[in-house]
Motif scaffolding. Sequence first.
Motif, PDB file in Angstrom:
ATOM      1  N   LEU A 100      93.382  78.280  73.905  1.00 51.96           N
ATOM      2  CA  LEU A 100      92.923  76.962  74.329  1.00 51.96           C
ATOM      3  C   LEU A 100      91.819  76.437  73.420  1.00 51.96           C
ATOM      4  O   LEU A 100      91.810  75.256  73.064  1.00 51.96           O
ATOM      5  N   ALA A 101      90.896  77.306  73.016  1.00 52.50           N
ATOM      6  CA  ALA A 101      89.817  76.877  72.117  1.00 52.50           C
ATOM      7  C   ALA A 101      90.376  76.400  70.783  1.00 52.50           C
ATOM      8  O   ALA A 101      89.895  75.409  70.221  1.00 52.50           O
ATOM      9  N   SER A 102      91.407  77.089  70.277  1.00 52.78           N
ATOM     10  CA  SER A 102      91.993  76.676  68.996  1.00 52.78           C
ATOM     11  C   SER A 102      92.693  75.316  69.109  1.00 52.78           C
ATOM     12  O   SER A 102      92.896  74.649  68.099  1.00 52.78           O
ATOM     13  N   TRP A 103      93.030  74.923  70.321  1.00 56.34           N
ATOM     14  CA  TRP A 103      93.658  73.620  70.551  1.00 56.34           C
ATOM     15  C   TRP A 103      92.640  72.560  70.971  1.00 56.34           C
ATOM     16  O   TRP A 103      93.000  71.415  71.228  1.00 56.34           O
ATOM     17  N   GLY A 104      91.369  72.962  71.075  1.00 56.86           N
ATOM     18  CA  GLY A 104      90.336  72.028  71.476  1.00 56.86           C
ATOM     19  C   GLY A 104      90.326  71.741  72.967  1.00 56.86           C
ATOM     20  O   GLY A 104      89.866  70.688  73.407  1.00 56.86           O
ATOM     21  N   VAL A 105      90.823  72.691  73.751  1.00 53.71           N
ATOM     22  CA  VAL A 105      90.866  72.524  75.203  1.00 53.71           C
ATOM     23  C   VAL A 105      89.793  73.407  75.820  1.00 53.71           C
ATOM     24  O   VAL A 105      89.734  74.608  75.537  1.00 53.71           O
ATOM     25  N   LEU A 106      88.978  72.820  76.658  1.00 53.92           N
ATOM     26  CA  LEU A 106      87.916  73.557  77.329  1.00 53.92           C
ATOM     27  C   LEU A 106      88.505  74.519  78.346  1.00 53.92           C
ATOM     28  O   LEU A 106      89.324  74.137  79.180  1.00 53.92           O
ATOM     29  N   PHE A 107      88.121  75.765  78.255  1.00 47.92           N
ATOM     30  CA  PHE A 107      88.550  76.774  79.229  1.00 47.92           C
ATOM     31  C   PHE A 107      87.560  76.775  80.366  1.00 47.92           C
ATOM     32  O   PHE A 107      86.392  77.106  80.186  1.00 47.92           O
ATOM     33  N   ASP A 108      88.020  76.386  81.548  1.00 47.54           N
ATOM     34  CA  ASP A 108      87.118  76.319  82.687  1.00 47.54           C
ATOM     35  C   ASP A 108      87.202  77.553  83.582  1.00 47.54           C
ATOM     36  O   ASP A 108      86.449  77.683  84.525  1.00 47.54           O
ATOM     37  N   GLY A 109      88.123  78.453  83.270  1.00 49.83           N
ATOM     38  CA  GLY A 109      88.271  79.663  84.075  1.00 49.83           C
ATOM     39  C   GLY A 109      89.031  79.423  85.360  1.00 49.83           C
ATOM     40  O   GLY A 109      89.528  80.350  85.972  1.00 49.83           O
ATOM     41  N   GLY A 110      89.124  78.196  85.769  1.00 46.52           N
ATOM     42  CA  GLY A 110      89.825  77.857  87.004  1.00 46.52           C
ATOM     43  C   GLY A 110      91.263  77.463  86.734  1.00 46.52           C
ATOM     44  O   GLY A 110      92.128  78.307  86.528  1.00 46.52           O
ATOM     45  N   THR A 111      91.502  76.167  86.675  1.00 41.49           N
ATOM     46  CA  THR A 111      92.857  75.650  86.514  1.00 41.49           C
ATOM     47  C   THR A 111      93.490  76.089  85.200  1.00 41.49           C
ATOM     48  O   THR A 111      94.623  76.568  85.180  1.00 41.49           O
ATOM     49  N   THR A 112      92.756  75.937  84.087  1.00 46.29           N
ATOM     50  CA  THR A 112      93.346  76.322  82.805  1.00 46.29           C
ATOM     51  C   THR A 112      93.590  77.821  82.741  1.00 46.29           C
ATOM     52  O   THR A 112      94.591  78.261  82.169  1.00 46.29           O
ATOM     53  N   GLY A 113      92.724  78.608  83.324  1.00 42.79           N
ATOM     54  CA  GLY A 113      92.933  80.054  83.365  1.00 42.79           C
ATOM     55  C   GLY A 113      94.142  80.421  84.202  1.00 42.79           C
ATOM     56  O   GLY A 113      94.959  81.255  83.821  1.00 42.79           O
ATOM     57  N   LEU A 114      94.263  79.772  85.344  1.00 37.98           N
ATOM     58  CA  LEU A 114      95.400  80.022  86.232  1.00 37.98           C
ATOM     59  C   LEU A 114      96.719  79.684  85.547  1.00 37.98           C
ATOM     60  O   LEU A 114      97.657  80.492  85.541  1.00 37.98           O
ATOM     61  N   VAL A 115      96.792  78.521  84.940  1.00 35.72           N
ATOM     62  CA  VAL A 115      98.026  78.104  84.281  1.00 35.72           C
ATOM     63  C   VAL A 115      98.338  79.036  83.105  1.00 35.72           C
ATOM     64  O   VAL A 115      99.484  79.450  82.917  1.00 35.72           O
ATOM     65  N   GLY A 116      97.340  79.376  82.328  1.00 36.26           N
ATOM     66  CA  GLY A 116      97.544  80.288  81.204  1.00 36.26           C
ATOM     67  C   GLY A 116      98.028  81.657  81.648  1.00 36.26           C
ATOM     68  O   GLY A 116      98.978  82.204  81.103  1.00 36.26           O
ATOM     69  N   ARG A 117      97.377  82.205  82.671  1.00 34.22           N
ATOM     70  CA  ARG A 117      97.784  83.532  83.158  1.00 34.22           C
ATOM     71  C   ARG A 117      99.185  83.488  83.772  1.00 34.22           C
ATOM     72  O   ARG A 117      99.942  84.438  83.652  1.00 34.22           O
ATOM     73  N   ARG A 118      99.543  82.380  84.415  1.00 30.16           N
ATOM     74  CA  ARG A 118     100.884  82.270  84.993  1.00 30.16           C
ATOM     75  C   ARG A 118     101.947  82.089  83.912  1.00 30.16           C
ATOM     76  O   ARG A 118     103.107  82.401  84.122  1.00 30.16           O
ATOM     77  N   ALA A 119     101.573  81.591  82.751  1.00 28.97           N
ATOM     78  CA  ALA A 119     102.515  81.463  81.640  1.00 28.97           C
ATOM     79  C   ALA A 119     102.819  82.830  81.017  1.00 28.97           C
ATOM     80  O   ALA A 119     103.902  83.041  80.468  1.00 28.97           O
TER      81      ALA A 119
END
Length: 135
Positions: A34-53
């Motif tokens: 996410l950092a390499s794409w310029g997306v802030l990792f909030d640990g919540g929603t982005t973490g959940l979606v990433g881990r589910r992927a």
Amino acid sequence: MNNASRAFRYLATFSALLFFALAAIWLFSPATLLASWGVLFDGGTTGLVGRRAAPLYAGIGVVLLLARNAPPSPGRTAVVAGFVTTCLLLALLGLGEWAVGHVEAGIVPAVLVEVALALAFLFVVRAEGRAKAHG
């Protein structure tokens, strides 16, 4: 041609290993991509979606690994079609997200890899078809 070509075996194995690596990264360190794409990792929603992927990437890796020795067949064609569809849709989504400013240019290498893998599988399957028709 009764067996998978060497090119198909290598491509499927390489792709499976790449997808296993992506699964591990998404599961254990989603902030890295996410950092390499310029997306802030909030640990919540982005973490959940990433881990589910992660399991989806792992599952695709398993399918490719198990299909690597399969001879050309309708089943293997379905695996390749699904993989190509997945890669091209991921690439299209990445470009779309970049175009609207949701991600930065760091997404471009991922898009290029996705397109390259899709084209490589299409090329190898087509070459196998031509070899079978001529041999």
